[in-house]
Design a protein around this motif. Structure first.
Motif, PDB file in Angstrom:
ATOM      1  N   THR A   1       0.832  -1.199   0.000  1.00 20.41           N
ATOM      2  CA  THR A   1       0.000   0.000   0.000  1.00 20.41           C
ATOM      3  C   THR A   1       0.869   1.253   0.000  1.00 20.41           C
ATOM      4  O   THR A   1       0.591   2.223  -0.703  1.00 20.41           O
TER       5      THR A   1
ATOM      6  N   ASP B   1      -5.841  -0.975  -5.123  1.00 17.80           N
ATOM      7  CA  ASP B   1      -5.388  -1.433  -3.803  1.00 17.80           C
ATOM      8  C   ASP B   1      -6.351  -2.487  -3.263  1.00 17.80           C
ATOM      9  O   ASP B   1      -7.372  -2.159  -2.679  1.00 17.80           O
ATOM     10  N   GLU B   2      -6.016  -3.731  -3.475  1.00 17.16           N
ATOM     11  CA  GLU B   2      -6.842  -4.858  -3.037  1.00 17.16           C
ATOM     12  C   GLU B   2      -8.319  -4.616  -3.328  1.00 17.16           C
ATOM     13  O   GLU B   2      -9.148  -4.670  -2.426  1.00 17.16           O
TER      14      GLU B   2
HETATM   15 MG    MG Z   1      -2.381  -2.493   2.250  1.00 15.00          MG
END
Ligand code: MG
Ligand code: ATP
Lengths: 361, 553
Positions: A44, A164-165
């Motif tokens: 991240t 992000d995911e």
């Molecule tokens: Mg993360």
């Protein structure tokens, strides 16, 4: 065409352990690069440095041949020409779906209102949500929200899209479905993307190339096939799901696997010493001594459990003091739980490391 | 890169500087008078009645805490046990007294409890149990001052304690009774310890408010010469030429207490942000509920709102006030006279403008401060600490002290604002900054950073992001802040008295003039006008902030 260059990037929060540690990476134009790694390895943080939401301590970043960070330059987030899909969607709750999607177009050139609307609807139809335009984000499902977020990231045709995911808040079925959709959109639109995940299946299926991160550094980069075939370290092997670990030892008088004697027909010229073997579950077979006779390595184990998992069956095997997992589409091994079975595999299909050095042999 | 970073930092530092000028500078300016005037200390010690004023201040503060904390806690506990269908409304009721201007409440109670003409006293005497022709209750005594300020501050305690009760639900108490503890044991061993943070916080706040309180001692202590520090300071401020240096000396104990209480609270609970998180979703597990639980709530509401308000209405309708209610003599003459009086009209207009300007200035300032405090705005850490500290300074200093400091600072060059509405507005803004920060801060904390980040990634600059995403998403918090500021400014009494000149009164000051020179019906009319103006302000703020703003206040 656009690519991304990251050079010697460093970022340390509060303490002294860096979140990103001298990281260098080049992303080809049109490539979908997946960042893979366990929780806390800096995925991240790297993504946020690319977006400008986090300021690196040092290093350089260029996007589409334009320097955005480093060398006394820092281009603010809104001028980096990006799209981003957030884990929790982050659709603005006070705007309708179409207003959400249209938002990035307000700041990209002076488009007339109708043109913005038209493009927003076009983007929505790409993700099969054109009928939801007038609703509020709270009035659509989680899967639809994430599709809309995807449309919002795509609509401005940015030089780089960050994920992000994006799928980790969705249930399993939706995840599979949306993953395929992202894959197809990437193929047809050809955008450059950086995709963060800690799910190796997702990484394998989406990545043009995959980067495995380890404590803020690149552990290995390569296509999914390269990584899966020849992981450079036990860490990478383990993280890619090649998690059957067997301690193999060659002595003058013979071979030991997890301290138990093993028959090795073909030693591939390994010198005496200790090795760590990483085996894919699908490369391990079990059966009667006769059936296993043709394998390069055979050894005895106890069948600890047998798990019927639909298309395949999993056998959990007790091998000395550790357990390993074998998977196969054949469900017809006659052994019962608790019985002795013979395990067979080929040394060349295993990833072999010297025990002390953790370097590939 | 470096220059961009610095420019952003400078904007935040400018905010800190603005707050420092508004809040800290007047105080420093005032206390500096002490240093240049060595005789001030002597004069303060020789001030007649200073010793007893100090003692009275402490007695009043401690007494108020002793009344308000138990009754507010009990009220919160009881309100949680009202039948679920009623709970939404009931939870809100004990806060209604906060919407009534304290001056109006005190005026209302004097009509009920003054020794000779108080309605309740008259009724008590008619029972024949009391022989004297005054009393038996003397509202102008310390005991009743404590009672009245205790009742007023009960609402604050309720506010904090009920938030804490709601947040953690009743499961823990149910668990205790499941293990065989009886009601009292559960309360003592489970409820009370868990409430400690909320109780510590509200005890601190109530003690501070009681220490610096002004309205009750000025209006009720005056007739019997029961002075407290704040009224002494007011007397000093209203005796020209004002002896600021001596006032500065008198202010020292209030200042020290404020600092002590704030430091103590921070030590006990941690920082403000932990407090904000205390308003969580309500516990949905059922307790044993009962209609009996409504009685204390109704009783409190009756004593704190209905009785004084009714007294005001009645008194505003009689030609003259003798303590007897004669419906046949009711007339609107007092209202006609007050409304056609240019002084009243001007005071209403001044109050209206002052409230409007204050809200327009202080809500955006509070928004920026809250933004700095959230910590993801990129405000430098030190600037953040500065904002935090300055806002709690403003919160912990009694209004009288600040009013005194404002009077000095804004009368002198370079400001020279005495007699203008601007002076009133500047004083109100300084006073209201912390109240404008808190609701907006908690709104920002619940929203989370991703919405703004998504806008930035989408190409919107910082200003566009604030306009299109930040503001709309914190609208409720903005509405709460606005209504809170309106309520508090209209109710504000101490600063209003000190910074307004005879030519430019606000309504609170007008009411005080009426208590000195006017008749009872005149006082009642002005008090009710204050109620009306603050209600209008609340309604307007709710319209801006959406209907949910009130319940969050
Ligand atoms: Mg993360
Ligand atoms: N704002 C922050 N303040 C302090 N430390 C941080 C902050 N953000 C991240 N870190 C630390 O930096 C390291 C990397 O965090 P990061 O969020 O990049 O991990 P991640 O790979 O995304 O993990 P996950 O898979 O859990 O999302 C962690 O050790 C984390 O604790």
């Amino acid at each position: 065409m656009s690519g991304v260059e990251i050079a010697r990037l460093c970022k340390t929060f509060g303490g002294d352990v860096p979140a990103i540690d001298e990281l260098s990476l080049a992303i080809e134009p049109g490539e979908m690069l997946v960042l893979l790694g366990p929780s806390g390895c800096g995925k991240t943080t790297l993504l946020r440095c690319l977006s400008g939401l986090e300021r690196p301590d040092s290093g350089e970043i260029s996007i589409a041949d334009q320097r955005v960070f480093g060398d006394r330059v820092e281009v603010p987030t809104h001028r980096r020409d990006l799209g981003m899909v957030f884990q929790n969607y982050a659709l603005w709750p006070h705007m309708s779906v179409v207003e959400n999607v249209e938002f990035p177009l307000r700041y990209r050139g002076r488009l007339p209102r109708e043109e913005r609307r038209r493009r927003a609807h076009e983007a929505l139809s790409l993700v099969e949500c054109e009928h939801l335009g007038d609703r509020l984000p709270s009035q659509i499902s989680g899967g639809q929200q994430q599709r809309v977020a995807l449309a919002r990231a795509l609509v401005g045709e940015p030089s780089l899209i960050l994920f992000d995911e994006p799928l980790s808040n969705l249930d399993y079925r939706l995840r599979v479905q949306l993953r395929q959709q992202i894959r197809e959109l990437h193929r047809s639109l050809g955008f450059t993307g950086v995709y963060v995940t800690h799910d190796q299946t997702e990484a394998m299926q989406l990545g043009s190339r995959v980067v495995v991160l380890e404590r803020g550094r690149v552990a290995q980069v390569g296509t999914p096939e390269q990584l899966f075939r020849s992981p450079k370290s036990p860490y990478v092997a383990d993280f890619l799901g090649i998690d059957n670990r067997v301690a193999l030892e060659r002595k003058r008088e013979g071979w030991l696997a997890n301290g138990l004697p093993a028959q090795v027909a073909d030693g591939h010229g390994l010198p005496e010493g200790r090795y760590d073997l990483f085996l894919r579950a699908s490369d391990i077979s079990i059966g009667t001594p006769a059936a296993m006779a043709g394998y390069g390595v055979t050894l005895a184990a106890t069948l600890h459990d047998k798990v019927f998992a639909g298309e395949v069956t999993e056998w959990i095997l007790q091998l000395g003091d550790t357990r390993i997992r074998a998977v196969s589409g054949h469900h017809d091994v006659a052994a019962l739980v608790g019985e002795r079975v013979v395990v067979g595999f080929e040394l060349k299909s295993a990833v072999v490391f010297r025990s002390e050095a953790s370097t590939p042999y | 890169m470096a220059s961009r970073k610095n420019r952003r930092g400078i904007a935040w530092w400018a905010l800190v500087l603005l707050m420092a000028v508004l809040i800290l500078w007047p105080l420093v300016n005032l206390e500096a008078k002490m240093a240049t005037d060595t005789g001030a200390f002597r004069r303060a010690l020789d001030y007649p009645g200073l010793g007893s004023a100090l003692v009275n201040t402490l007695v009043l503060a401690v007494g108020t805490v002793v009344v308000a904390v138990p009754s507010g806690t009990a009220l919160a506990w009881v309100a949680q046990r009202t039948p679920p269908r009623m709970r939404g409304v009931v939870a809100f009721l004990p806060m209604v007294p906060l919407m009534l201007p304290p001056v109006a409440k005190v005026a209302g109670w004097t009509y009920l409890l003054s020794p000779r003409t108080g309605v309740i006293n008259r009724l008590l005497r008619e029972t024949g149990l009391f022989s004297a022709d005054t009393g038996p209750i003397d509202i102008y005594s310390m005991t009743w001052m404590i009672a009245i300020s205790g009742i007023t501050l009960t609402s604050f305690v309720y506010l904090f304690v009920s938030a804490s009760l709601r947040q953690r639900g009743v499961e823990l108490e149910l668990a205790a009774s499941a293990f065989g503890a009886n009601g009292w044991q559960t309360f003592r061993r489970v409820t009370l310890p868990l409430l400690r943070p909320a109780l510590t916080y509200s005890t601190g706040i109530v003690f501070l408010l009681a220490l610096g309180q002004f309205t009750t001692p000025l209006l009720l202590g005056g007739p019997r010469n029961i002075e407290v520090i704040s009224t002494v300071m007011y007397r000093v401020a209203s005796a020209p030429p004002v002896d600021y240096a001596m006032g500065a000396v008198l202010a020292v104990p209030l200042l020290l207490f404020g600092v002590l209480v704030v430091a103590g609270q921070r030590w006990a609970i941690g920082d403000e942000r932990r407090f904000v998180a205390m308003s969580g979703p309500g516990g949905r597990v059922g307790t044993r509920s009962s209609w009996w639980a409504l009685i204390p709530v109704a009783l409190y509401l009756g004593v704190a709102v209905v009785l004084p308000l009714a007294a005001l209405i009645v008194v505003s309708l009689v030609p003259y006030w003798s303590g007897r209610i004669d419906v046949a003599s009711f007339t609107f003459a007092n209202w006609d006279r007050a409304l056609s009086n240019p002084t009243t009209q001007e005071a209403i207009a001044t109050t209206g403008w002052a409230v409007l300007f204050t809200v327009v200035i202080v809500v955006p300032v509070g928004y920026l401060c809250a933004l700095a405090l959230v910590g993801r705005s990129g405000a430098p850490r030190l600037a953040r600490r500065g904002v935090d500290l300055l806002s709690s300074v403003s919160l912990s200093m009694p209004a009288v002290l600040l009013g005194f400091a404002f009077l000095l600072t804004y009368t002198e060059p370079p400001f020279r604002l005495y007699g203008t509405t601007a002076m009133v507005v500047v004083a109100y803004v300084s006073l209201m900054v912390p109240h404008a920060i808190r609701p907006q801060l908690s709104a920002m904390m619940t929203v989370g950073p991703e919405y703004a980040e998504a806008a930035r990634v989408g190409g919107a600059g910082p200003l566009a992001t604030a306009w299109r995403v930040g503001l709309p998403l914190t609208r409720t918090g903005i509405g709460v802040a606005a209504s809170l500021v309106v309520i508090m400014v209209v109710h504000e009494f101490a600063v209003s008295l000190m910074v307004t000149s005879p030519g430019r009164r606000v309504m609170g000051a007008l009411l005080y003039d009426a208590t000195n020179f006017g008749t009872a019906p005149q006082i009642a009319v002005v008090a009710l006008l204050m109620v009306v103006v603050s209600s209008i302000g609340i309604v307007a703020a709710v319209l801006i902030g959406g209907t949910r703003s009130l319940e969050r206040t």
